[in-house]
Design a protein around this motif. Structure first.
Motif, PDB file in Angstrom:
ATOM      1  N   GLY A  29       0.784  -1.224   0.000  1.00  0.00           N
ATOM      2  CA  GLY A  29       0.000   0.000   0.000  1.00  0.00           C
ATOM      3  C   GLY A  29       0.818   1.278   0.000  1.00  0.00           C
ATOM      4  N   LYS A  30       2.131   1.163   0.069  1.00  0.00           N
ATOM      5  CA  LYS A  30       3.008   2.328   0.041  1.00  0.00           C
ATOM      6  C   LYS A  30       3.196   2.782  -1.413  1.00  0.00           C
ATOM      7  N   VAL A  31       3.297   4.082  -1.627  1.00  0.00           N
ATOM      8  CA  VAL A  31       3.550   4.624  -2.956  1.00  0.00           C
ATOM      9  C   VAL A  31       4.996   5.097  -3.006  1.00  0.00           C
ATOM     10  N   ILE A  32       5.739   4.579  -3.977  1.00  0.00           N
ATOM     11  CA  ILE A  32       7.114   5.036  -4.154  1.00  0.00           C
ATOM     12  C   ILE A  32       7.279   5.611  -5.557  1.00  0.00           C
ATOM     13  N   LYS A  33       8.204   6.536  -5.684  1.00  0.00           N
ATOM     14  CA  LYS A  33       8.471   7.176  -6.969  1.00  0.00           C
ATOM     15  C   LYS A  33       9.711   6.521  -7.581  1.00  0.00           C
ATOM     16  N   LEU A  34       9.544   6.025  -8.820  1.00  0.00           N
ATOM     17  CA  LEU A  34      10.651   5.425  -9.557  1.00  0.00           C
ATOM     18  C   LEU A  34      10.997   6.297 -10.752  1.00  0.00           C
ATOM     19  N   THR A  35      12.306   6.429 -11.014  1.00  0.00           N
ATOM     20  CA  THR A  35      12.779   7.129 -12.192  1.00  0.00           C
ATOM     21  C   THR A  35      13.442   6.115 -13.107  1.00  0.00           C
ATOM     22  N   LEU A  36      13.059   6.119 -14.386  1.00  0.00           N
ATOM     23  CA  LEU A  36      13.688   5.243 -15.371  1.00  0.00           C
ATOM     24  C   LEU A  36      15.018   5.869 -15.789  1.00  0.00           C
ATOM     25  N   LEU A  37      16.114   5.189 -15.446  1.00  0.00           N
ATOM     26  CA  LEU A  37      17.447   5.708 -15.728  1.00  0.00           C
ATOM     27  C   LEU A  37      17.994   5.246 -17.069  1.00  0.00           C
ATOM     28  N   ASN A  38      17.664   4.003 -17.458  1.00  0.00           N
ATOM     29  CA  ASN A  38      18.238   3.454 -18.675  1.00  0.00           C
ATOM     30  C   ASN A  38      17.418   2.258 -19.141  1.00  0.00           C
TER      31      ASN A  38
END
Length: 135
Positions: free
Chosen positions: A113-122
């Motif tokens: 239920g936690k929301v995390i922010k992911l960044t696409l690096l490659n």
């Protein structure tokens, strides 16, 4: 909920994923999420997809912004999931990654239920860029 980034997928991935969704006996929330992603996608031919876009069977490197933890994941069909580093397209992170471009961010709802922010690096490997159109 934050605005979702624009996504691009190949016509072949679209056809295969629609077939997958049509074959499901139970239409789960994960399947519904994938259907929503497909509905908003810009669709291009496999020859036109830029190399920095996540397609099916792409291996990607992304980072969780809050912790700085890096992940290397391969987005696969459900029957190919379960091996180390693979994530099913029917998992929330799988459908969230599909169609993203390098540099884009997504909010990923974890199973807890936690929301995390992911960044696409490659995008370390993309079948279309490698000429692998049968995956």
């Amino acid at each position: 909920m934050s605005d979702k980034p624009a996504i691009t997928i190949t016509r072949l991935d679209m056809q295969r994923l629609e077939k997958l969704l049509d074959s499901l006996e139970d239409f789960t929330p994960a399947a519904e999420a994938l259907e929503q992603e497909l509905a908003r996608a810009n669709v291009v031919s496999h020859q036109e997809i830029p190399a920095g876009i996540v397609t099916m069977n792409s291996r990607v490197h992304c980072r969780e912004e809050a912790s700085g933890k890096d992940y290397t994941l391969t987005v696969v069909y459900p029957q190919d999931a379960g091996k180390e580093g693979t994530v099913s397209i029917l998992a929330p992170i799988g459908s969230a990654l599909l169609g993203l471009a390098v540099g884009q961010q997504i909010d990923w709802n974890t199973p807890g239920g936690k929301v995390i922010k992911l960044t696409l690096l490659n995008v370390e490997y993309q079948p279309e860029a490698a000429g692998d159109f049968t995956l």
